[in-house]
Design a protein around this motif. Structure first.
Motif, PDB file in Angstrom:
ATOM      1  N   THR A 192       0.826  -1.212   0.000  1.00  0.00           N
ATOM      2  CA  THR A 192       0.000   0.000   0.000  1.00  0.00           C
ATOM      3  C   THR A 192       0.856   1.256   0.000  1.00  0.00           C
ATOM      4  O   THR A 192       0.470   2.271  -0.593  1.00  0.00           O
ATOM      5  CB  THR A 192      -0.935   0.007   1.214  1.00  0.00           C
ATOM      6  N   ARG A 234     -11.225  -3.335  -0.650  1.00  0.00           N
ATOM      7  CA  ARG A 234     -10.246  -3.959   0.250  1.00  0.00           C
ATOM      8  C   ARG A 234     -10.514  -3.591   1.695  1.00  0.00           C
ATOM      9  O   ARG A 234     -10.333  -4.411   2.611  1.00  0.00           O
ATOM     10  CB  ARG A 234      -8.832  -3.528  -0.153  1.00  0.00           C
ATOM     11  N   ALA A 235     -10.964  -2.360   1.940  1.00  0.00           N
ATOM     12  CA  ALA A 235     -11.210  -1.896   3.306  1.00  0.00           C
ATOM     13  C   ALA A 235     -12.354  -2.643   3.974  1.00  0.00           C
ATOM     14  O   ALA A 235     -12.465  -2.630   5.209  1.00  0.00           O
ATOM     15  CB  ALA A 235     -11.506  -0.404   3.288  1.00  0.00           C
ATOM     16  N   GLU A 236     -13.194  -3.316   3.180  1.00  0.00           N
ATOM     17  CA  GLU A 236     -14.311  -4.062   3.754  1.00  0.00           C
ATOM     18  C   GLU A 236     -13.864  -5.296   4.515  1.00  0.00           C
ATOM     19  O   GLU A 236     -14.573  -5.766   5.409  1.00  0.00           O
ATOM     20  CB  GLU A 236     -15.287  -4.460   2.644  1.00  0.00           C
ATOM     21  N   SER A 239      -8.217  -3.453   6.893  1.00  0.00           N
ATOM     22  CA  SER A 239      -7.801  -2.053   6.933  1.00  0.00           C
ATOM     23  C   SER A 239      -6.309  -1.927   7.202  1.00  0.00           C
ATOM     24  O   SER A 239      -5.803  -0.813   7.361  1.00  0.00           O
ATOM     25  CB  SER A 239      -8.594  -1.304   8.011  1.00  0.00           C
ATOM     26  N   ARG A 241      -2.332  -1.841   6.701  1.00  0.00           N
ATOM     27  CA  ARG A 241      -1.383  -1.479   5.667  1.00  0.00           C
ATOM     28  C   ARG A 241      -0.470  -2.676   5.420  1.00  0.00           C
ATOM     29  O   ARG A 241      -0.306  -3.536   6.269  1.00  0.00           O
ATOM     30  CB  ARG A 241      -0.560  -0.263   6.102  1.00  0.00           C
TER      31      ARG A 241
END
Length: 351
Positions: A192, A234-236, A239, A241
């Motif tokens: 990320t 992706r955040a679902e 979260s 990094r």
């Protein structure tokens, strides 16, 4: 899950201490994991061949190596669909044979260095400048250099049609693989914090590259839109990094996607599109060829691709046909002008 040891991956080498010691040494010297695997497979095949011939690998002579070469060149390909223009039945690819023989040659070099043999049974091919044809020494098998394969416009359209129905992660990975000309390992190793959305740039880490050289490459606005959509997706489920592209399977959710998993995804898309030759590296081939078609200079393409030598980059210049097309156009223009001049000339006695 811890990675398997060399003994577990190549049990045939475990019964031959010199072979096991040589491969371990290559791995300890920091050789790329894929190269270690390729050497291990090649040497394991040679050990199996020597065992079938009832000869010790340490004591094998040139006649045994010659028979191994014959066995390789006569062996049918396991993926004949990737060699549609090969003689029937398709044989092992020349690059595969060269790779197997390289492992055998380096292993015998090691045995000589360790004092386990006086000479190597595998000769080294070399070119003698000025020598007549047939007097120069060559390798055990002729080395053929083929241009990379890329799909035509219809094939590419078929790939895109299938890819359009893929999940957002796969579409984003396809876009980045083409847009930035990324190798499979480079794509799967993206993190990320390697992405700079403000400037639409990404960093390819040295440890993920074939040349062990870090580089910064751009990506396009459409790829940036796909990336934004993927990051929201992706955040679902994560979260954190770290690795950018994550697995969404039930077996290992939120784990980094592996190169092998990505290869399976691309293979499925290729078969559905009716383009079996299409693979993870094809996207890189297509990107670099398009850059050559667009008029990029060879050194700029080499920097973009992370090539150590521009000799590799030149293959894409040749594949694009850019230089030849320009020369042909210039030559035809001059020929056209001469023919028109002849037609326009007034013959004597007809004025």
């Amino acid at each position: 899950m811890p990675s398997k040891s060399i003994e577990e991956r190549f049990p045939a080498l475990a019964v031959c201490p010199p072979a096991l010691a040589w491969l371990r040494m290559r791995a300890d010297f920091g050789l790329a994991p894929r190269t270690v695997d390729a050497y291990g497979r090649g040497l394991a095949e040679y050990l199996a061949f020597c065992n079938a011939q009832s000869v010790s690998v340490v004591d094998a002579g040139r006649d045994h190596v010659a028979r191994f070469v014959r066995e390789l060149t006569d062996r049918p390909s396991r993926r004949p669909e990737l060699l549609p223009f090969a003689p029937s039945p398709p044989r092992l690819a020349n690059a595969t044979i060269q790779q197997r023989l390289t492992a055998v040659r380096l292993f015998y070099d090691y045995l000589v260095e360790e004092g386990l043999r006086v000479t190597s049974p595998v000769g080294r091919g070399r070119y003698t400048p000025g020598a007549c044809l047939g007097t120069a020494r060559h390798g055990l098998v002729p080395r053929y250099v083929h241009l990379p394969w890329i799909p035509n416009e219809d094939g590419w359209a078929a790939i895109l049609a299938i890819a359009a129905a893929e999940p957002i992660r796969n579409r984003t990975m396809l876009a980045f693989a083409y847009d930035a000309g990324l190798r499979r390992e480079e794509l799967c190793a993206l993190r990320t914090d390697d992405i700079d959305p403000a400037r639409r740039m990404l960093r390819v880490r040295a440890e993920a590259t074939k040349s062990r050289r870090e580089r910064i490459v751009p990506y396009s606005a459409p790829a940036g839109e796909l990336l934004r959509a993927y990051l929201a997706h992706r955040a679902e489920f994560s979260s954190a990094r770290g690795p950018l592209f994550l697995s969404e399977s039930r077996r290992n959710p939120a784990e980094p996607i592996t190169p092998w998993t990505w290869s399976k995804v691309v293979r499925r898309i290729a078969l559905a599109a009716g383009e079996p030759r299409f693979g993870t590296h094809t996207l890189r081939h297509l990107c670099l060829t398009d850059l050559a078609r667009a008029g990029w200079e060879v050194h700029a393409i080499a920097t973009f691709a992370g090539h150590r030598s521009t000799a590799t980059t030149l293959r894409y210049i040749h594949l694009s046909g850019r230089d030849l097309a320009a020369k042909l156009a210039a030559g035809m223009a001059q020929l056209h002008e001469r023919r028109i001049a002849l037609l326009a000339a007034t013959p004597m006695g007809m004025a």
